[in-house]
Design an enzyme around this catalytic site. Structure first.
Site, short mmCIF file in Angstrom:
data_model
loop_
_atom_site.label_atom_id
_atom_site.label_comp_id
_atom_site.label_asym_id
_atom_site.label_seq_id
_atom_site.Cartn_x
_atom_site.Cartn_y
_atom_site.Cartn_z
CB CYS A 264 -0.98 -0.05 1.17
SG CYS A 264 -2.46 0.96 0.89
CG HIS A 354 -4.38 -3.63 2.75
ND1 HIS A 354 -3.77 -3.15 3.89
CD2 HIS A 354 -4.76 -2.54 2.04
CE1 HIS A 354 -3.78 -1.82 3.88
NE2 HIS A 354 -4.38 -1.43 2.77
CD GLU A 356 -3.31 -6.56 5.57
OE1 GLU A 356 -4.28 -5.79 5.56
OE2 GLU A 356 -2.37 -6.47 4.75
#
Length: 380
Positions: A264, A354, A356
């Site tokens: 990001c 992202h 995660e």
């Protein structure tokens, strides 16, 4: 500004955009006034992770999903220690949460943390307006004595803009801390906190990585004091054109050829470190259903996004940089925005989204394994 009156449910509220359009509804969360950049998130789930994502600092989030709050709020899913959005806009808030993990309602959590919100708004119309006109400043005002809209509009136009905002130091940790590896420790990573989400070091810890999370102001000497096998640059809020210290820090890491991974905001930092420019998107990408193609494999992933800026790098060629050849590794299939970069002559790569993805999807989890592979290769 944030509200302080926690008894806001049902009171009148109004949302005023900087171009003069207004939407009336009812207070949701705290009563008062708040300002920020109006953006929309297309995620159908994961509102708790969205609210606690530091990348949303100084943004008023409009939820496109019509029904919000049905699973309440728990104490396990937050991505940080507080709600970071400056305001929250929903259409139909849940009257009563229903989930075995719920500890309180979303309205109660917003009110307790002083977050001014508004409900009963036609979020479809508001989202269409932002798509056509672009993200812009906004104010939410609630209570029994709301001034006329002309007065409110003047206050909105006095609020700071997101372009040119340097915000990462406002959300980053002030002190370094360690997230230990789960199981056998294999590697040590220095993670630069520009607004890191809690699930990110956890995903690395799952792979045997001991993560030293360092403040955004960390120096190159402090990074290498932990003897890292790799360096990670996190997500975060604000305009990447203002992030001169993280860019200089990343250049120092690249000069040492230490394996490097950025997500990001970290992708934008890598872009700047390589000599590319950045620019503000019209309305950005936010949600958990964005299609991205990994150009190194051809695979299309459904991914989680939260960014309003992007890297300006050529899609059709390999670029020569001070640190060797670089290319765009990932691209958004909706609008061809750069979603990833990789160096071909040094162990460094980044993505704009992202991986995660605590609320899902998990198509991009392999990127942490790719980071592990870089560190394994460097060690060998």
């Amino acid at each position: 500004m944030r509200g302080g009156d926690a008894g806001g449910g049902g009171r009148p509220a109004v949302l005023v955009l900087e171009d003069g359009r207004a939407f009336r509804g009812r207070a949701y969360g705290a009563v008062g006034e708040t300002f920020g950049e109006a953006v929309f998130s297309t995620g159908m789930t994961g509102y708790q992770e969205t609210l606690t994502d530091p990348s949303y600092h100084r943004q008023v989030v409009v939820m496109t999903a019509p029904h919000v709050g049905n699973t309440g709020v728990n104490d396990e899913d937050p991505e940080s220690g507080r709600i970071w959005v400056s305001g929250y806009v929903v259409r139909d808030p849940a009257r009563k949460p229903s989930n075995w993990r719920s500890r309180r309602s979303l309205h109660e959590e917003l009110a307790a943390q002083g977050v001014v919100g508004i409900s009963g708004v036609d979020t479809r119309a508001l989202t269409r307006h932002l798509r056509e006109r672009g993200a812009m400043r906004v104010g939410i005002f609630s209570g029994n004595a709301i001034p006329d809209e002309g007065t409110l509009l003047a206050k909105v136009r006095q609020a700071p803009e997101m372009a040119g905002a340097n915000l990462s130091a406002e959300v980053a940790t002030g002190e370094a801390y360690v997230v230990p590896a789960i199981g056998t420790k294999r590697f040590t990573v220095a993670a630069i906190d520009l607004g890191i989400k809690g699930m990110t070091p956890h995903r690395m810890a799952e792979r045997g990585i001991e993560v030293h999370v360092l403040p955004a102001t960390a120096t190159l000497e402090e990074v290498y004091a932990v003897k890292p096998d790799g360096v990670f640059f996190s997500n975060g809020p604000g305009d990447p054109s203002t992030a001169d210290h993280p860019v200089a820090l990343m250049r120092g890491v690249l000069e040492r050829s230490t394996p490097l991974f950025g997500i990001c905001f970290g992708n934008q930092i890598l872009g700047r470190a390589l000599g590319f420019g950045t620019y503000k998107l019209k309305y950005g990408h936010r949600g958990i259903n964005q299609p991205v193609q990994d150009r190194t494999t051809g695979k299309v992933e459904v991914t989680a996004h939260n960014h309003g800026f992007a890297v300006d790098a050529p899609l059709d060629k390999v670029s020569d940089t001070e640190f060797g050849r670089a290319e765009v590794s990932h691209v958004c299939l909706n609008d061809q925005v750069v979603e990833g970069l990789q160096l071909l002559d040094r162990p460094a790569f980044s993505v704009q989204y992202h991986p995660e993805a605590a609320a899902g999807p998990h198509d991009a989890a392999y990127l942490f394994d790719r980071f592990v592979s870089l560190m394994e290769g460097q060690r060998a």
